[in-house]
Design an enzyme around this catalytic site. Structure first.
Site, PDB file in Angstrom:
ATOM      1  N   ASP A   1       0.871  -1.161   0.000  1.00  0.00           N
ATOM      2  CA  ASP A   1       0.000   0.000   0.000  1.00  0.00           C
ATOM      3  C   ASP A   1       0.917   1.222   0.000  1.00  0.00           C
ATOM      4  O   ASP A   1       2.118   1.112   0.271  1.00  0.00           O
ATOM      5  CB  ASP A   1      -0.900  -0.019   1.236  1.00  0.00           C
ATOM      6  CG  ASP A   1      -1.811   1.190   1.313  1.00  0.00           C
ATOM      7  OD1 ASP A   1      -2.342   1.610   0.267  1.00  0.00           O
ATOM      8  OD2 ASP A   1      -1.968   1.739   2.423  1.00  0.00           O
TER       9      ASP A   1
ATOM     10  N   ASP B   1      -0.131   5.123   1.004  1.00  0.00           N
ATOM     11  CA  ASP B   1      -0.357   6.057   2.105  1.00  0.00           C
ATOM     12  C   ASP B   1      -0.247   5.337   3.447  1.00  0.00           C
ATOM     13  O   ASP B   1      -0.948   4.349   3.689  1.00  0.00           O
ATOM     14  CB  ASP B   1      -1.733   6.711   1.980  1.00  0.00           C
ATOM     15  CG  ASP B   1      -1.866   7.540   0.716  1.00  0.00           C
ATOM     16  OD1 ASP B   1      -1.249   8.606   0.644  1.00  0.00           O
ATOM     17  OD2 ASP B   1      -2.579   7.098  -0.209  1.00  0.00           O
TER      18      ASP B   1
ATOM     19  N   ASN C   1      -5.870   2.497  -2.786  1.00  0.00           N
ATOM     20  CA  ASN C   1      -7.263   2.907  -2.978  1.00  0.00           C
ATOM     21  C   ASN C   1      -7.388   4.403  -3.234  1.00  0.00           C
ATOM     22  O   ASN C   1      -8.490   4.895  -3.479  1.00  0.00           O
ATOM     23  CB  ASN C   1      -8.101   2.543  -1.742  1.00  0.00           C
ATOM     24  CG  ASN C   1      -8.555   1.100  -1.759  1.00  0.00           C
ATOM     25  OD1 ASN C   1      -8.358   0.380  -2.730  1.00  0.00           O
ATOM     26  ND2 ASN C   1      -9.169   0.664  -0.666  1.00  0.00           N
ATOM     27  N   ASN C   2      -6.300   5.131  -3.161  1.00  0.00           N
ATOM     28  CA  ASN C   2      -6.337   6.569  -3.413  1.00  0.00           C
ATOM     29  C   ASN C   2      -6.573   6.811  -4.898  1.00  0.00           C
ATOM     30  O   ASN C   2      -5.709   6.524  -5.730  1.00  0.00           O
ATOM     31  CB  ASN C   2      -5.022   7.209  -2.970  1.00  0.00           C
ATOM     32  CG  ASN C   2      -5.083   8.722  -2.988  1.00  0.00           C
ATOM     33  OD1 ASN C   2      -5.771   9.323  -3.808  1.00  0.00           O
ATOM     34  ND2 ASN C   2      -4.351   9.352  -2.081  1.00  0.00           N
TER      35      ASN C   2
ATOM     36  N   HIS D   1      -9.974   9.313   5.746  1.00  0.00           N
ATOM     37  CA  HIS D   1      -8.532   9.388   5.533  1.00  0.00           C
ATOM     38  C   HIS D   1      -7.930  10.353   6.550  1.00  0.00           C
ATOM     39  O   HIS D   1      -8.491  11.416   6.814  1.00  0.00           O
ATOM     40  CB  HIS D   1      -8.216   9.871   4.116  1.00  0.00           C
ATOM     41  CG  HIS D   1      -8.802   9.006   3.046  1.00  0.00           C
ATOM     42  ND1 HIS D   1      -8.324   7.745   2.770  1.00  0.00           N
ATOM     43  CD2 HIS D   1      -9.842   9.215   2.189  1.00  0.00           C
ATOM     44  CE1 HIS D   1      -9.041   7.219   1.791  1.00  0.00           C
ATOM     45  NE2 HIS D   1      -9.964   8.091   1.430  1.00  0.00           N
TER      46      HIS D   1
ATOM     47  N   LYS E   1      -9.280  -2.331  -3.033  1.00  0.00           N
ATOM     48  CA  LYS E   1      -9.142  -3.203  -1.856  1.00  0.00           C
ATOM     49  C   LYS E   1     -10.312  -3.003  -0.897  1.00  0.00           C
ATOM     50  O   LYS E   1     -10.761  -1.877  -0.740  1.00  0.00           O
ATOM     51  CB  LYS E   1      -7.827  -2.869  -1.125  1.00  0.00           C
ATOM     52  CG  LYS E   1      -6.564  -3.089  -1.938  1.00  0.00           C
ATOM     53  CD  LYS E   1      -5.335  -2.592  -1.193  1.00  0.00           C
ATOM     54  CE  LYS E   1      -5.345  -1.084  -1.036  1.00  0.00           C
ATOM     55  NZ  LYS E   1      -4.118  -0.536  -0.402  1.00  0.00           N
TER      56      LYS E   1
END
Length: 308
Positions: free
Chosen positions: A31, A33, A65-66, A191, A222
């Site tokens: 991942d 972030d 996922n960003n 977030h 995800k």
């Protein structure tokens, strides 16, 4: 068994154990972030870890996922933060995978109505997926009198910091058609921001539309398996020889477990060791699949294992 959860979950990984794990694995998924960077600052040691993994012949991919930026922008960010030789094909964002899904799986014959940022728009455009463009906000316009595009065949919902009631209302109208696909880039609920603040994530918008439309969205990012299927189909990656490194139990770790990967939780982001241990030791089994196989403080813990 890869991805298996047992009473031995949440095992701390130290140098020798990490070395043994990496010897067994050919592919490492990260991942972004909270794992290899926080905002505009790389996690200490992360560029070196990625570089050494590649030097040791490992395949490295970044699954995020960003959806706010396109992959080409991610390449620039990697370079800016000191990561060398990261190429676009190694980056799989929920925006990119949503475009791939619409083009290659759903094969939508019509336009997509998008709630999302420029990252989604650019990935759709790059994939050749038509979507509703050029809408301008007319002062005083409401859902009672605004135009709707009769060619819309799918609604795609992602993170949108410019979302308004009219956008949501239009999406609801399109979703009244049972043949209109309902997709979400991801279900991330929120977030983290600097100074302890948070921003609502894509998941909050998805839930609002699911409630209003009385439909369930198909999630692309995800913990859906589709992101790994994109990697496996393009690069022939074996899940048994792969490991997922992430900071969120309900997205990264669940994703890895669902896809049959070993999982490593890094404590440099959202989820805590206490949460993971609580899931491991809890009486209910619904969270057991979110328990990581292993835990490290940060990805810098990989450095001793990669030293020769």
């Amino acid at each position: 068994m890869a991805g298996a959860v047992s009473s031995h979950g949440c095992r701390r990984l130290l140098g020798p154990q990490l070395r043994d794990l990496l010897i067994q694995k050919h592919c490492v998924l990260f991942d972004c972030d909270g794992v290899i960077w926080n905002g505009e600052k790389a996690v200490a040691g992360a560029p070196e870890v990625v570089g050494l993994l590649k030097k040791r012949g490992k395949r490295v991919f970044f699954v995020t996922n960003n959806c706010t930026r396109p992959r080409e922008s991610y390449v620039q960010k990697f370079s800016r933060l000191g990561f060398k030789d990261v190429v676009q094909s190694e980056i799989l964002s929920s925006a990119y995978c949503s475009a791939v899904y619409l083009r290659d799986v759903a094969k939508v014959q019509g336009k997509v109505y998008v709630i999302g940022c420029d990252g989604v728009h650019k990935e759709l455009r790059e994939a050749g997926v038509p979507f509703v463009e050029g809408e301008t906000d007319v002062p005083g316009a409401t859902i009672f009198d605004c135009p709707l595009d009769s060619d819309v065949r799918a609604v795609l919902v992602g993170y949108d910091d410019k979302v308004n009631f009219l956008k949501l209302a239009k999406a609801c109208c399109y979703l009244r058609n049972p043949d209109c696909l309902f997709l979400a880039t991801d279900r991330d609920p929120w977030h983290p921001l600097p100074r302890g603040r948070v921003t609502p994530g894509s998941g909050s918008l998805v839930v609002a539309l699911e409630t209003a439309s009385e439909r369930k969205a198909t999630v692309i990012g995800k913990p859906s398996r589709f992101m790994f299927e994109c990697i496996a189909s393009q690069f022939g990656v074996d899940p048994a020889r792969s490991v997922m490194v992430g900071d969120r139990l309900e997205t990264d770790i669940l994703f890895g477990s669902r896809c049959g990967l070993d999982t490593v939780l890094t404590l440099s982001g959202v989820s805590t060791l206490e949460q993971a241990q609580g899931y491991r030791d809890g009486r209910t089994t619904d969270k057991a699949i979110c328990v990581p196989d292993y835990v490290v403080d940060t990805v810098a813990d990989f450095l001793p294992a990669l030293a020769r």
